[in-house]
Design an enzyme around this catalytic site. Structure first.
Site, mmCIF file in Angstrom:
data_model
loop_
_atom_site.group_PDB
_atom_site.id
_atom_site.type_symbol
_atom_site.label_atom_id
_atom_site.label_comp_id
_atom_site.label_asym_id
_atom_site.label_seq_id
_atom_site.Cartn_x
_atom_site.Cartn_y
_atom_site.Cartn_z
ATOM 1 C CD GLU A 188 -3.010 1.119 2.235
ATOM 2 O OE1 GLU A 188 -2.638 0.707 3.339
ATOM 3 O OE2 GLU A 188 -4.119 1.585 2.002
ATOM 4 N N GLY A 322 3.404 2.254 10.678
ATOM 5 C CA GLY A 322 3.256 1.610 11.974
ATOM 6 C C GLY A 322 2.907 0.149 11.769
ATOM 7 C CB ALA A 323 0.642 -1.971 11.702
ATOM 8 C CG ASN A 326 -0.084 -6.817 4.110
ATOM 9 O OD1 ASN A 326 -0.138 -5.997 3.209
ATOM 10 N ND2 ASN A 326 0.874 -6.825 5.026
ATOM 11 C CG HIS A 358 -5.684 1.115 12.755
ATOM 12 N ND1 HIS A 358 -6.151 2.413 12.709
ATOM 13 C CD2 HIS A 358 -5.234 0.850 11.510
ATOM 14 C CE1 HIS A 358 -6.000 2.896 11.484
ATOM 15 N NE2 HIS A 358 -5.430 1.968 10.735
ATOM 16 C CD GLU A 359 -2.799 -1.893 10.724
ATOM 17 O OE1 GLU A 359 -3.179 -2.224 9.585
ATOM 18 O OE2 GLU A 359 -2.443 -0.737 11.012
HETATM 19 ZN ZN LIG Z 1 -5.065 1.921 8.697
#
Ligand SMILES: [Zn+2]
Length: 903
Positions: A188, A322-323, A326, A358-359
């Site tokens: 991304e 940060g992360a 996927n 969040h992820e």
């Molecule tokens: Zn995000």
């Protein structure tokens, strides 16, 4: 994605500005081709930092064509061929390449021609139609041209290629530890094209079969489970084949090569692993517990089960953001996933909890349902930001995430009140524009607007809308209209009207309340600007705002003045209940007086944070003086909430930095010591059974007093730091990090050496990062120079370079030296740092507060443009201008106040 939550995050706001001229043309693919399935076989050579790729893409053509254009960057193409499926199976799911069987005679003869030339042999010995490949580096596209037209319908492309494992933390890249090399991916927003030629746009979803050929001792993790793992194809290698993914966007594909070790668990039948390099696997337990709980909660909240058979969360030694969410294979910066479950600091645990939440929210919002194009990035990031707080607060009610959210919304509104801000949904066409849109508006503002709407329509109604929206668009794409259309239908309320007004137009509303008229209070709105004149014309900048009264109901405020019901004069008039509304408020004198008098007893912590934020913003805009604000801020000095105190002290600190002269700053420090010293002393020491809130309060005051040169606090900081550096376990864990930072500011070379050693040798990622950041606190010029040199040396990971420089650039005491370094070493910084690092430096340059520096920054970056920080630069210039204006307006006011208050 989780933008990195460091110093620069709050500042990563961009504006439309006046810099639109000369923009790169749109870079979207021409269309007419729909990818359905990719089969990728990737063979990395970690030592040589290269990889070989073999790929088939099954596509459907809308019409006969001789050319196909897809995305590719830094790819060296080998043979590219097209194969047409035999007649009769069109529409079927045929995965095998059917060579040379064409649906048209001309294609057949072309194939024979190719075969005859001997240039197009596949493994069956029959050729496809070979393409001539034309690269357009600027557009990051490759066009395949065929001698004969490919027919409408299904075509299979077979592509051989080579790529590089780069050191820029994008695409398929190389990551290193002292022990070995790793291969990792970050696609991304637009970097899948660096790993495999692809139709690299979010709406062009397809299924993927991923196969990796790696060294015999290496392991591979990807989006799905392993289907087979066999030795070969040559000695010393093994081939790992993963099961087919669901339909998904290219930017969500991932694979990781190395020797990652994992801790494992299971929730709702889904296998969950948290993985890290072998030396750090002991730090994975906290995240594992958090992921297990979160998956279960999300299954229930969304009413849609987690869509993959497994979930891996992997900490990667080198990682830019940060992360990254996927699908089924979330990747993290080490500090955002790894923390000691028993001894880790509370702040570190809070961070991990939130980033995991969040992820994982993205697995539904973003992965299962994806925005149709990057202009609606907020559909991913706004939702993940809103959901992370909701989930983290549910999992750990004592950790006060709602208060953090109130602080974040306050800072977001400050950013959004600049003249160069942008709308939540805004043009993002080129990779640079797309990268730049991962900002505080897409995350913070969109998250706050979603929270406001949820608060207005009610949690359960809103949840039902979310469920319907996700169900309707599963494995597909959606737009803003899809979302608010569904919410409007489910709730029966004009959610579409409210959301459109906040999503489509930029800026922050200011709602002004008049005095009571009978049994009602008039409210009207305008657009709020941080620099005078405060409000712009209502005109087309009018929102539809749900105004929710404390202890009362909500009413929609449109462009016209609206009367809010007001019947109980015993109750307090406070028109942003729970601080959930994304708007600034301005009350009549009498209303404000009552609110301030009752703040501590009647307002919640979030509401007090909102009140302070609104008054601070109005002062900056020239409504009210700095003295009035200081009175309000000192009025909360005994507030039992650390977050409220931190908010007040942060703003007092900003007055010192942005408004005060050197002399006045010393007087202001004196006021801080006098007013807050007693409060700190009254808190006593932290015992073994100290509550988190008490420890937080002590730490907040310790820091503010230390920065204000309080001799007692500084002496305490020295003793805590000395004990720590002598290897003793800290007696007062709550203040130890703060103490080290305070001492470092005045620290010498001997202390610097010790800190540098920790930064270089620590294995705990949090400790390592803290030590690295502490290096930027040293203010002695020769030590600042060392940190700057260190930032561009090979001893620092490229993910950290920009941060170190940006921190030095944003501190008043070190910014001049850092700026001189940036000017002199730009070529080296640009060569070694990632693009995001460069952007962080542009953000940090906005911390200057003089016309002279503004002009230098402007001309320097005009001569050395950072492509993905064009709008960020105009925002930084905006900030400097605002600061200059604020100082001019309020400096005499501050002096007057200090004269009157014995500073
Ligand atoms: Zn995000």
């Amino acid at each position: 994605m989780e933008i990195w939550r460091g110093l620069a995050v709050a500042g990563l706001v961009v504006g439309l500005g006046a810099m639109g001229a000369g923009r790169v043309e749109a870079q979207r693919l021409p269309g007419g081709v729909r990818p359905e399935h990719y089969s990728l076989t990737i063979a990395p050579d970690l030592k040589a930092a290269t990889f070989a790729g073999s790929e088939t893409i099954e596509v459907v053509l809308d019409a006969p064509t001789t050319t196909i254009t897809l995305n590719a960057a830094e790819i060296e193409f080998g043979a590219v061929k097209a194969f047409v499926e035999p007649e009769g199976v069109v529409g079927g799911k045929v995965r095998t390449v059917v060579p040379g069987r064409a649906s048209s005679g001309s294609f057949d003869s072309a194939s024979r021609d190719e075969t005859a030339r001997g240039s197009a042999q596949d493994d069956r010995g029959v050729g496809g139609l070979e393409a001539v490949v034309m690269l357009d580096e600027k557009k990051e596209q490759a066009t395949f041209t065929f001698a004969r037209a490919l027919p409408e319908g299904r075509v299979t492309l077979k592509i051989e290629y080579k790529g590089i494992l780069n050191d820029k933390l994008r695409g398929f890249y190389l990551s290193k530890t002292k022990a070995r090399r790793y291969g990792a991916t970050q696609f991304e927003a637009t970097d899948a094209r660096r790993a495999f030629p692809s139709f690299d746009e979010p709406a062009l979803k397809a299924t993927f079969d991923v196969t990796l050929v790696v060294d015999a001792n290496d392991t591979v993790i990807s989006n799905t489970q392993i289907a087979s793992d066999t030795a070969g194809p040559v000695a010393g290698k093994h081939t790992v084949v993963f099961t087919t993914t669901p339909r998904m966007s290219t930017y969500l594909v991932a694979w990781l090569v190395g020797d990652f070790k994992c801790s494992e668990g299971k929730t709702d039948g889904v296998a969950i692993r948290v993985c890290a390099t072998p030396d750090k696997v002991k730090l994975t337990r906290f995240a594992l517990d958090s992921a297990k709980q979160t998956l279960h909660d999300y299954d229930r909240y969304f009413g849609i089960k987690y869509p993959m058979a497994k979930l891996d969360l992997v900490a990667v030694p080198d990682f830019e953001a940060g992360a990254m969410e996927n699908f089924g294979c979330i990747t993290f910066r080490e500090t955002d996933l790894l923390v000691d479950k028993k001894d880790g600091a509370l702040a570190a645990k809070k961070e991990v909890e939130e980033v995991v939440a969040h992820e994982m929210a993205h697995q539904w919002f973003g992965d299962l349902v994806t925005m149709a194009w990057w202009d609606n990035l907020w559909l991913n990031e706004g939702f993940a930001t809103w959901m992370e707080t909701k989930e983290a607060a549910k999992a750990h009610p004592k950790w006060k995430y709602e208060q953090d959210a109130a602080v974040e919304m306050d800072s977001t509104m400050d950013e959004d009140a600049g003249r160069t801000t942008r709308a939540i949904r805004a043009r993002a066409e080129t990779p640079d524009e797309i990268n730049e849109s991962f900002d505080e508006i897409a995350y913070g503002k969109a998250g706050a607007v979603i929270g406001m709407v949820e608060n207005w329509v009610g949690d359960e109604v809103f949840r039902r809308g979310v469920h319907e929206y996700l169900t309707e668009h599963s494995y597909g794409n959606a737009t803003a209209e899809d979302f608010w259309g569904t919410e409007a239908r489910v709730s029966g309320l004009p959610v579409d009207q409210v959301m459109q007004s906040f999503v489509a137009q930029p800026g922050v509303p200011l709602v002004r309340f008049g005095s009571v008229v009978g049994d009602a209070i008039p409210a009207r709105q305008g657009r709020f600007f941080l620099a005078a004149p405060t409000t712009g014309p209502a005109g087309n900048a009018a929102w539809t705002i749900p105004i929710c009264q404390k202890d009362g109901g909500c009413k929609l405020l449109g462009p016209e003045e609206t009367m809010l019901a007001w019947t109980t004069d015993a109750a307090l008039f406070y028109a942003n209940a729970g601080d959930k509304g994304y708007y600034r408020t301005d009350y009549s004198v009498g209303q404000l007086k009552a609110i301030v008098a009752n703040a501590e007893t009647r307002l919640t912590v979030e509401e007090r944070i909102g009140l302070l934020g609104d008054r601070w913003a109005l002062m900056q805009a020239g409504e009210g003086s700095v003295g009035e604000f200081l009175d309000l801020a000192l009025g909360v000095k005994a507030d039992p909430s650390a977050t409220v105190l931190e908010s007040a002290l942060g703003k007092i600190g900003a007055i010192g930095t942005q408004i005060a002269t050197d002399k006045d700053r010393k007087r202001l420090d004196g006021v801080v010591r006098r007013e807050f010293g007693g409060v700190y002393a009254g808190l006593g020491k932290g015992g073994r059974h100290e509550s988190d809130e008490h420890a937080d309060l002590r730490e907040t005051l310790f820091e503010a007093l230390g920065r204000a040169d309080d001799p007692m606090v500084l002496a305490e900081a020295v003793s805590v730091t000395n004990a720590l550096l002598a290897g003793q376990k800290p007696e007062d864990a709550a203040v130890v990090d703060t103490a080290v930072g305070l001492v470092a500011a005045k620290g010498d070379a001997a202390m610097y050496e010790k800190m540098l050693r920790v930064a270089q040798t620590a294995t705990d990622p949090d400790l390592k990062e803290d030590a690295l950041h502490t290096l930027t606190r040293f203010q002695a010029p020769e030590l600042v120079a060392r940190t700057l040199e260190y930032a561009v040396s090979d001893a620092v990971r490229s993910q950290d370079r920009g941060t170190l420089i940006a921190r030095l650039l944003s501190q008043r005491e070190t910014q001049d030296q850092a700026w001189a370094f940036v000017e002199q070493h730009w070529a080296e910084i640009e060569r070694k740092a990632t693009e995001n690092s460069d952007a962080r430096i542009v953000v940090a340059a906005g911390a200057f507060c003089s016309v002279e520096r503004r002009d230098e920054v402007t001309s320097f970056f005009a001569a050395h443009p950072v492509a993905s920080a064009e709008r960020t630069l105009s925002k930084s210039i905006d900030s400097i201008n605002d600061c200059v204006a604020l100082r001019a307006a309020q400096e005499p006011e501050l002096r007057q106040w200090l004269d009157a208050h014995g500073g």
